[in-house]
Write a protein that holds these residues in place. Structure first.
Motif, PDB file in Angstrom:
ATOM      1  N   LEU A  68       0.829  -1.220   0.000  1.00  0.00           N
ATOM      2  CA  LEU A  68       0.000   0.000   0.000  1.00  0.00           C
ATOM      3  C   LEU A  68       0.855   1.257   0.000  1.00  0.00           C
ATOM      4  O   LEU A  68       0.459   2.289  -0.540  1.00  0.00           O
ATOM      5  CB  LEU A  68      -0.948   0.004   1.196  1.00  0.00           C
ATOM      6  N   ARG A  69       2.015   1.173   0.590  1.00  0.00           N
ATOM      7  CA  ARG A  69       2.974   2.280   0.523  1.00  0.00           C
ATOM      8  C   ARG A  69       3.306   2.595  -0.927  1.00  0.00           C
ATOM      9  O   ARG A  69       3.187   3.723  -1.402  1.00  0.00           O
ATOM     10  CB  ARG A  69       4.260   1.897   1.283  1.00  0.00           C
ATOM     11  N   THR A  70       3.709   1.538  -1.665  1.00  0.00           N
ATOM     12  CA  THR A  70       4.138   1.718  -3.052  1.00  0.00           C
ATOM     13  C   THR A  70       2.987   2.272  -3.904  1.00  0.00           C
ATOM     14  O   THR A  70       3.166   3.236  -4.660  1.00  0.00           O
ATOM     15  CB  THR A  70       4.647   0.370  -3.603  1.00  0.00           C
ATOM     16  N   LEU A  96      13.259  16.089  -8.285  1.00  0.00           N
ATOM     17  CA  LEU A  96      14.398  15.610  -7.497  1.00  0.00           C
ATOM     18  C   LEU A  96      13.908  14.427  -6.667  1.00  0.00           C
ATOM     19  O   LEU A  96      12.931  14.556  -5.921  1.00  0.00           O
ATOM     20  CB  LEU A  96      14.877  16.726  -6.560  1.00  0.00           C
ATOM     21  N   TYR A  97      14.577  13.287  -6.804  1.00  0.00           N
ATOM     22  CA  TYR A  97      14.173  12.076  -6.078  1.00  0.00           C
ATOM     23  C   TYR A  97      15.312  11.733  -5.129  1.00  0.00           C
ATOM     24  O   TYR A  97      16.368  11.256  -5.550  1.00  0.00           O
ATOM     25  CB  TYR A  97      13.922  10.961  -7.100  1.00  0.00           C
ATOM     26  N   ALA A  98      15.105  11.987  -3.844  1.00  0.00           N
ATOM     27  CA  ALA A  98      16.173  11.809  -2.850  1.00  0.00           C
ATOM     28  C   ALA A  98      16.027  10.446  -2.180  1.00  0.00           C
ATOM     29  O   ALA A  98      15.119  10.249  -1.382  1.00  0.00           O
ATOM     30  CB  ALA A  98      16.100  12.925  -1.814  1.00  0.00           C
ATOM     31  N   ILE A 124      18.921  10.629  -6.675  1.00  0.00           N
ATOM     32  CA  ILE A 124      20.065  10.548  -5.757  1.00  0.00           C
ATOM     33  C   ILE A 124      19.961   9.288  -4.918  1.00  0.00           C
ATOM     34  O   ILE A 124      18.879   8.939  -4.455  1.00  0.00           O
ATOM     35  CB  ILE A 124      20.046  11.736  -4.769  1.00  0.00           C
ATOM     36  N   ASP A 125      21.099   8.667  -4.696  1.00  0.00           N
ATOM     37  CA  ASP A 125      21.171   7.664  -3.628  1.00  0.00           C
ATOM     38  C   ASP A 125      22.587   7.668  -3.076  1.00  0.00           C
ATOM     39  O   ASP A 125      23.536   8.042  -3.772  1.00  0.00           O
ATOM     40  CB  ASP A 125      20.776   6.259  -4.104  1.00  0.00           C
ATOM     41  N   ILE A 126      22.700   7.241  -1.834  1.00  0.00           N
ATOM     42  CA  ILE A 126      24.019   7.216  -1.194  1.00  0.00           C
ATOM     43  C   ILE A 126      24.774   5.949  -1.589  1.00  0.00           C
ATOM     44  O   ILE A 126      25.987   5.876  -1.477  1.00  0.00           O
ATOM     45  CB  ILE A 126      23.843   7.334   0.344  1.00  0.00           C
TER      46      ILE A 126
END
Ligand code: SAM
Length: 335
Positions: A68-70, A96-98, A124-126
């Protein structure tokens, strides 16, 4: 073929209404990803930053199965992009997708629904290996003609390029009760760099304090073939709402703010508490407009138990403190 298949799935997510339809559509998306990207993702690259723990690539990949989150995020983001594109029919929009994870689940499936000439996005991803996976996915699904930049960076300190005026930011980097993951530190950094009319998703996070019986509260759990959440479970009848502790939205972080602690007032503890011995936090989200994620609909909105009143004596009041300077956590003070 893959792009067509993905388009059918994402359309079914957007059109889904009943719980059954939403679960089925989200499961199809999960199968689609797993079919396309067969290798397993690293579970060794969980990263600790000042502000929280960034999930490993494998942990982030699993988020797609928080159904349900998705579904709710994809629906809300679809609504936000549609609004931005129709509000100004000339302008391109910048997203912007952090914290995109290895699938960039909350944006890539939606791209085929929109004109490639009108959307630019920074993802972005770490974790470098998550970005490699996203790049692989972009190639496999034939989304290379979209203007997408993949950036390995810490979103808590990331400076948005001056020539990239953000219209929409997406970040889902949270766990229940806003513990563990760095949602708030990321939101604070990004929101202060946004213009007043930019959209930040989730639009609002609300944390409520209640005295209740934690074990009897609806709680989202996923077993292999079923999802149980608050819709199948009865609300606990003796729960006592105490107060809304805070509401996180663009206004909350709209000004320069270096404080990484949020403190509540003191609340009276009940003298007798057999029916509601636990001090608990309840999280709800407005993702965008009327798209919401309620308590116990997902892992990230499950109730969180802070303490039991059986464990304390001779105190009449409690104050709650949320500290997101390092790993976000709750503590309390009694008097
Ligand atoms: C909960 S997962 C969500 C993944 C994906 N966006 C989704 O919704 O399915 C959060 C992602 O954010 C990334 N992340 C967490 N903190 C970060 C930070 N400070 N900077 C950049 N990425 C971060 C994690 O590495 C992980 O991939």
């Amino acid at each position: 073929m893959s792009k067509q298949e993905l388009t059918i799935i994402v359309k079914s997510i957007i059109a889904s209404n009943t719980l059954g339809e939403q679960l089925e559509a989200a499961q199809q998306l999960s199968f689609f990803y797993k079919k396309l990207i067969k290798h397993s993702h690293s579970d060794a690259n969980e990263t600790l930053v000042s502000g929280g723990i960034a999930l490993s690539s494998s942990g982030a990949a699993d988020c797609v199965d928080d159904y349900l989150r998705t579904v709710s995020f994809i629906k809300g983001i679809y609504k936000a992009i549609t609004k931005l594109l129709t509000d100004s029919t000339e302008k391109n929009i910048n997203i912007l997708y952090a914290g995109c994870g290895p699938f960039a689940t909350l944006i890539l499936p939606l791209l085929p629904l929109f004109d490639k000439g009108r959307i630019s996005a920074i993802l972005i991803d770490i974790n470098a290996s998550s970005l490699e996976s996203v790049q692989n996915f972009i190639t496999l699904i034939d989304l290379e003609e979209y203007d997408l930049q993949l950036i390995e960076s810490n979103a808590i300190t990331y400076a948005i390029p001056e020539d990239f005026i953000v219209d929409l930011t997406i970040s889902e980097t949270m766990d229940c009760g806003l513990t563990r993951e760095p949602q708030i530190a990321i939101s604070r950094n990004i929101i202060k760099q946004l213009s007043s009319n930019a959209i930040f998703i989730p639009q609002e996070i609300r944390i409520d304090l209640a005295y209740t019986f934690f074990d009897y509260e609806p709680y989202f759990r996923k077993t292999i073939n079923e999802v149980k959440g608050y819709k199948e479970l009865q609300p606990y009848p003796y729960k006592v709402f105490v107060d809304r502790l805070f509401t996180i939205n663009k206004e909350h972080f709209g000004r320069e703010n270096h404080n990484s602690k949020i403190e509540s007032a003191f609340y009276t503890l009940p003298a007798t508490f057999e029916n509601y011995p636990d001090v608990c936090l309840f999280t709800e989200l407005t993702i965008f407009d009327d798209v919401e994620l309620k308590t116990a609909e997902s892992y990230i909105t499950n109730p969180y138990c802070l303490m039991s009143m059986y464990g304390i004596r001779d105190y009449s009041e409690i104050k709650l403190i949320y500290d997101f300077g390092e790993i976000p956590k709750w503590s309390y003070q009694l008097q």
